[in-house]
Design a protein around this motif. Structure first.
Motif, PDB file in Angstrom:
ATOM      1  N   GLY A   1       0.772  -1.232   0.000  1.00 50.09           N
ATOM      2  CA  GLY A   1       0.000   0.000   0.000  1.00 50.09           C
ATOM      3  C   GLY A   1       0.799   1.274   0.000  1.00 50.09           C
ATOM      4  N   ILE A   2       2.050   1.230  -0.444  1.00 52.53           N
ATOM      5  CA  ILE A   2       2.879   2.441  -0.404  1.00 52.53           C
ATOM      6  C   ILE A   2       2.308   3.533  -1.296  1.00 52.53           C
TER       7      ILE A   2
ATOM      8  N   ALA B   1      17.608   0.423  -4.227  1.00 52.61           N
ATOM      9  CA  ALA B   1      16.206   0.089  -4.523  1.00 52.61           C
ATOM     10  C   ALA B   1      15.261   1.131  -3.945  1.00 52.61           C
ATOM     11  N   TYR B   2      15.588   1.637  -2.766  1.00 49.26           N
ATOM     12  CA  TYR B   2      14.771   2.684  -2.148  1.00 49.26           C
ATOM     13  C   TYR B   2      14.779   3.950  -2.996  1.00 49.26           C
ATOM     14  N   ALA B   3      15.935   4.334  -3.520  1.00 50.10           N
ATOM     15  CA  ALA B   3      16.027   5.514  -4.379  1.00 50.10           C
ATOM     16  C   ALA B   3      15.171   5.338  -5.627  1.00 50.10           C
ATOM     17  N   GLU B   4      15.173   4.143  -6.204  1.00 49.27           N
ATOM     18  CA  GLU B   4      14.353   3.877  -7.385  1.00 49.27           C
ATOM     19  C   GLU B   4      12.869   3.975  -7.040  1.00 49.27           C
ATOM     20  N   LEU B   5      12.496   3.505  -5.862  1.00 46.77           N
ATOM     21  CA  LEU B   5      11.105   3.613  -5.421  1.00 46.77           C
ATOM     22  C   LEU B   5      10.703   5.077  -5.265  1.00 46.77           C
ATOM     23  N   CYS B   6      11.563   5.874  -4.633  1.00 49.66           N
ATOM     24  CA  CYS B   6      11.259   7.304  -4.451  1.00 49.66           C
ATOM     25  C   CYS B   6      11.093   7.998  -5.799  1.00 49.66           C
TER      26      CYS B   6
ATOM     27  N   LEU C   1       7.691   7.176  -7.096  1.00 48.11           N
ATOM     28  CA  LEU C   1       6.621   7.820  -6.333  1.00 48.11           C
ATOM     29  C   LEU C   1       6.509   9.294  -6.696  1.00 48.11           C
ATOM     30  N   LEU C   2       7.636   9.949  -6.916  1.00 51.54           N
ATOM     31  CA  LEU C   2       7.605  11.355  -7.314  1.00 51.54           C
ATOM     32  C   LEU C   2       6.856  11.530  -8.630  1.00 51.54           C
ATOM     33  N   ASP C   3       6.979  10.553  -9.514  1.00 47.80           N
ATOM     34  CA  ASP C   3       6.298  10.634 -10.809  1.00 47.80           C
ATOM     35  C   ASP C   3       4.783  10.626 -10.658  1.00 47.80           C
TER      36      ASP C   3
END
Length: 224
Positions: free
Chosen positions: A101-102, A174-179, A182-184
């Motif tokens: 649910g992120i 992986a966290y940076a890729e997730l961020c 999410l910004l998109d």
């Protein structure tokens, strides 16, 4: 109250930028307050909340914290600068514990804070893995051992058998890729700045110009 959210990987310069922006805003007569991510009395993520991050319902409690924050500050004046509160104090822990649910969490967060005219300043590394290695080298062996040992206990690392410093580097990449992803999906105004620590002059200058353009800082004077 107008909300400024500063985020990015550990060691990217969030605190340095937040402190400088708060000081600059005050120097031109703009009431401003700044909260470190780890402040015991943080207005959204106080110590009592962050210690419960491995317990069920953590994301819901974070949203409740944002709701209380919005209700408290929406009718006040000035600027509130929060570092690490958008992703690092919430999304990162959700990812570490493999909580679902992120994306829904981020969408609900945006809805809650929209009355505060929120904007995001995202400090992005050119290469997340190399940045993680540089941060580990800069902060030293004791810090790297402590943080990597903690990360080894998370669900994300256990499932992928991530160990030691290299495991930490892989998780943060992986966290940076997730961020980034999410910004998109977010609709609030966002400034993404590529950062090469320790040079924070360009991120500071671009951030001031961004906050002037969004009306968060009223200033006729450009940063020299």
């Amino acid at each position: 109250m107008k909300l400024v959210l500063i985020d990015g990987l550990p060691g990217i310069g969030k605190s340095t930028l937040a402190e400088r922006l708060c000081g600059f805003a005050g120097s031109i007569g703009c009431e401003a307050r700044w909260y470190r991510e780890e402040d015991q009395e943080h207005p959204v993520h106080p110590a009592g909340l962050t210690t419960s991050r491995r317990q069920p319902g953590y994301s819901a409690r974070c949203l409740q914290g944002w709701q209380r924050f919005a209700e408290r500050y929406r009718s006040t004046n000035g600027l509130c600068i929060l570092e690490g509160s958008l992703f690092q104090s919430t999304v990162r822990f959700m990812m570490e514990q493999e909580q679902g649910g992120i994306r829904g969490y981020v969408a609900e967060f945006e809805r809650i804070v929209q009355s505060l005219s929120p904007v995001v300043i995202y400090l992005r590394s050119i290469d997340a893995t190399e940045h993680s290695r540089s941060t580990a080298l800069h902060r030293g062996e004791a810090w790297t051992t402590r943080v990597s040992a903690y990360l080894e206990t998370t669900g994300y690392s256990r499932r992928r058998n991530l160990k030691g410093a290299e495991g930490m580097h892989r998780l943060w990449t992986a966290y940076a890729e997730l961020c980034d992803s999410l910004l998109d999906q977010m609709s609030m105004p966002t400034l993404t700045v590529l950062v090469e620590p320790p040079d924070m002059e360009r991120p500071f200058g671009r951030s001031v110009e961004f906050l002037i353009s969004t009306g968060h800082i009223q200033a006729a004077t450009k940063v020299s």
